[in-house]
Design a protein around this motif. Structure first.
Motif, PDB file in Angstrom:
ATOM      1  N   GLY A 238       0.770  -1.237   0.000  1.00  0.00           N
ATOM      2  CA  GLY A 238       0.000   0.000   0.000  1.00  0.00           C
ATOM      3  C   GLY A 238       0.797   1.282   0.000  1.00  0.00           C
ATOM      4  N   TYR A 418      -1.993   8.614  13.271  1.00  0.00           N
ATOM      5  CA  TYR A 418      -2.420   7.222  13.104  1.00  0.00           C
ATOM      6  C   TYR A 418      -1.302   6.462  12.387  1.00  0.00           C
ATOM      7  N   TRP A 420      -1.214   3.927  10.283  1.00  0.00           N
ATOM      8  CA  TRP A 420      -1.484   3.503   8.904  1.00  0.00           C
ATOM      9  C   TRP A 420      -0.756   2.216   8.513  1.00  0.00           C
ATOM     10  N   GLY A 422      -1.826  -0.056   6.685  1.00  0.00           N
ATOM     11  CA  GLY A 422      -2.094  -0.306   5.262  1.00  0.00           C
ATOM     12  C   GLY A 422      -1.582   0.780   4.354  1.00  0.00           C
ATOM     13  N   ASN A 423      -0.887   1.775   4.950  1.00  0.00           N
ATOM     14  CA  ASN A 423      -0.234   2.854   4.215  1.00  0.00           C
ATOM     15  C   ASN A 423      -1.196   3.678   3.361  1.00  0.00           C
ATOM     16  N   ARG A 425      -2.819   3.131   0.651  1.00  0.00           N
ATOM     17  CA  ARG A 425      -4.034   2.449   0.210  1.00  0.00           C
ATOM     18  C   ARG A 425      -5.095   2.480   1.308  1.00  0.00           C
ATOM     19  N   GLN A 426      -4.690   2.273   2.554  1.00  0.00           N
ATOM     20  CA  GLN A 426      -5.644   2.320   3.658  1.00  0.00           C
ATOM     21  C   GLN A 426      -6.194   3.731   3.835  1.00  0.00           C
ATOM     22  N   ASN A 429      -8.772   4.352   1.023  1.00  0.00           N
ATOM     23  CA  ASN A 429     -10.028   3.632   1.235  1.00  0.00           C
ATOM     24  C   ASN A 429     -10.838   4.233   2.381  1.00  0.00           C
ATOM     25  N   ALA A 430     -10.152   4.621   3.461  1.00  0.00           N
ATOM     26  CA  ALA A 430     -10.851   5.213   4.604  1.00  0.00           C
ATOM     27  C   ALA A 430     -11.513   6.534   4.222  1.00  0.00           C
ATOM     28  N   LEU A 450     -11.832   4.295  11.792  1.00  0.00           N
ATOM     29  CA  LEU A 450     -10.661   3.419  11.695  1.00  0.00           C
ATOM     30  C   LEU A 450     -10.483   2.645  12.989  1.00  0.00           C
ATOM     31  N   TYR A 453      -5.094   0.921  16.527  1.00  0.00           N
ATOM     32  CA  TYR A 453      -3.953   0.117  16.082  1.00  0.00           C
ATOM     33  C   TYR A 453      -2.686   0.618  16.755  1.00  0.00           C
ATOM     34  N   TYR A 459      -4.123  -4.370  15.615  1.00  0.00           N
ATOM     35  CA  TYR A 459      -5.445  -3.796  15.782  1.00  0.00           C
ATOM     36  C   TYR A 459      -6.007  -4.140  17.156  1.00  0.00           C
TER      37      TYR A 459
END
Length: 520
Positions: A238, A418, A420, A422-423, A425-426, A429-430, A450, A453, A459
């Motif tokens: 990501g 945060y 991240w 998923g970097n 990409r996350q 999407n969020a 979110l 984490y 998580y």
């Protein structure tokens, strides 16, 4: 001939200029006054040089005149030619109508799109030709606002931006003078979306390098893009490895040639070999004809191998030979094929460790690792988070046809801190979910939804119920059930855990763990 007169704001000065022109019996073709700039512009036929000198001298002697000089055009002539050029060169169809819906202006693109001649539509009512929108009712409304509608003209479908034309009066109010229709066909919209997406993917600007780490990566990538050796891009999932690869291709001398991407983790070995190198006739079940592989299709261009660490040893060997001399054989074919392709690979795995473990060929690793880039995770480039977020928000808002919401200060702080996992990409999407469901003009951290984490624990569950003692007992019972098959006596298990035999025996009894309850 045209004059530009620099003057003061004095009552009657324009009339005095006109009287001088009348005294020379000149046919006035145009006069314009710009009180904000202190300018009077006049246009009249050319005169002899001696007469022109006398004329200029008389105008200069007028009270309030500071200077007089010739000019190539009047402001209205410049504006008219700008408008004409704009209409002529615009690829979209433009139709202007008056307040009664009569066509006053139509450009060539609209005539071509509608397959009409100018005399067939200019000066005529547009209403009989326009379906899907009541133009006259809209123009006659009390509050005429801009609209975007799907319409049909001459049995052809368009997306039309309908924009009212308002003319201000001396009282500071506006009067409706007509409207402009900007027509976009389905094919034209498709072309624009392709260009939009391509530009979004294939530009170093899209990487939003505000942090020092990312600036360094982009700076190195721009230099490597100009070379022809393989590039190995490393980074977590990501982080944008494919975006960087596309940017390198777009900035290289191969930009006009194909960029073909292959996800090595998504294909079995036998399929991957055929996809990359192609196959000969009758080489595959049900395939009579030969097929070109990705490397042949991308000749003179770039092949992007995503997750190269997932390649089998056999495929690694074939790729190594191709990188050495640019030659390969199709599956089931004895003839050699030679192509000119640049290879860009990515991986999130530790390739040096895989080389040590014998899972990745050492010679291939050094062949791929000629030029290497490492994309830092988003948590290490906090300065890039907010610019990236604003970029995604603006893009999603535009797709939804709404005004781009603003990030609250609390949301910006949350985004930057945060981790991240998923970097990028996350993050994307969020924000997509948040903007889609957002009902206000501000985006707060609560809209992101979110999960908690941490880098150490991963998580965290927000909906945790019960007490700490209950949680510890649940963990303890689960651990004992997992260990008991390997240490099937309380004494062995006690030794493994560093506890007394009695303590372990009591816990096994309390949790109902025995040879009967656990299959050994």
């Amino acid at each position: 001939m045209r004059l530009e007169i620099h003057c003061q704001d004095r009552l009657g000065i324009a009339q005095e200029v006109l009287q001088i022109l009348v005294s020379y019996q000149l046919d006035l073709r145009g006069i314009e006054v710009d009180p904000t700039q202190g300018r009077i512009y006049v246009s009249f036929p050319g005169v002899e040089f001696a007469t022109f000198q006398e004329l200029m001298a008389k105008i200069r002697r007028l009270a309030g005149v500071d200077d007089v000089k010739t000019t190539a055009f009047l402001p209205s002539e410049r504006e008219h030619n700008e408008l004409t050029t704009l209409l002529r060169t615009l690829p979209d169809g433009i139709i202007a109508v008056d307040s009664k819906a009569n066509v006053t202006i139509i450009n060539e693109a609209a005539l071509d799109a509608l397959s009409l001649k100018r005399e067939e539509i200019e000066g005529h009512l547009l209403t009989p030709l326009l379906k899907g929108f009541h133009l006259n009712r809209w123009l006659e409304g009390d509050d005429v606002l801009a609209q975007t509608r799907r319409v049909e003209i001459q049995n052809k479908k368009f997306i039309a931006d309908l924009l009212p034309v308002m003319v201000p009066n001396e009282q500071g109010q506006e009067t409706l003078a007509g409207a402009v229709l900007n027509l976009k066909s389905e094919s034209r919209l498709g072309e624009q979306m392709v260009v939009f997406k391509k530009g979004d993917q294939e530009s170093f600007n899209n990487l939003h390098a505000h942090s020092n780490l990312m600036r360094k990566v982009v700076r190195e990538a721009k230099k490597m893009a100009l070379l022809d050796a393989p590039i190995l891009i490393m980074g977590e999932t990501g982080t944008g490895k494919e975006v960087l690869a596309r940017a390198c291709h777009a900035a290289s001398g191969r930009s006009g040639k194909p960029f073909l991407a292959v996800n090595m983790a998504a294909m079995p070995d036998n399929v991957a070999e055929s996809e990359l190198f192609g196959h000969g006739p009758n080489a595959m079940p049900g395939a009579v004809d030969a097929k070109k592989g990705i490397f042949e299709q991308a000749n003179k261009g770039t092949v992007f191998l995503d997750e190269v660490g997932e390649m089998s040893r056999e495929l690694q060997t074939k790729l190594l030979r191709f990188l050495q001399d640019g030659c390969f054989r199709r599956v089931g074919d004895e003839n050699e094929v030679r192509v000119d392709v640049r290879v860009i690979c990515t991986t999130q795995k530790d390739l040096p460790a895989m080389v040590q473990e014998g899972k990745f060929r050492e010679d291939l690793y050094y062949r791929l690792n000629v030029l290497s880039l490492t994309l830092p995770p988003l948590r290490e480039r906090k300065q890039d988070v907010v610019p990236l977020a604003e970029h995604f928000i603006a893009r999603f808002a535009a797709r939804l046809g709404r005004k781009s919401p603003k990030l609250t200060e609390a949301c910006e702080h949350f985004l930057q801190h945060y981790p991240w996992p998923g970097n990028v990409r996350q993050l994307e999407n969020a924000l997509y979910r948040a903007v889609t469901l957002l009902e206000s003009n501000e985006l707060d951290k609560d809209h992101l939804q979110l999960p908690s984490y941490t880098s150490d624990l991963g998580y965290l569950e927000k909906d945790f119920e019960g007490t700490l003692d209950e949680a510890v007992k649940a963990f303890e019972a689960d651990l004992l059930r997992k260990l008991f098959p390997a240490y099937p006596s309380s004494r062995q298990l006690a030794k493994k855990l560093g506890l007394s035999h009695t303590a372990v025996a009591n816990k096994l009894r309390d949790y109902g763990i025995s040879k009967k309850s656990v299959k050994i």
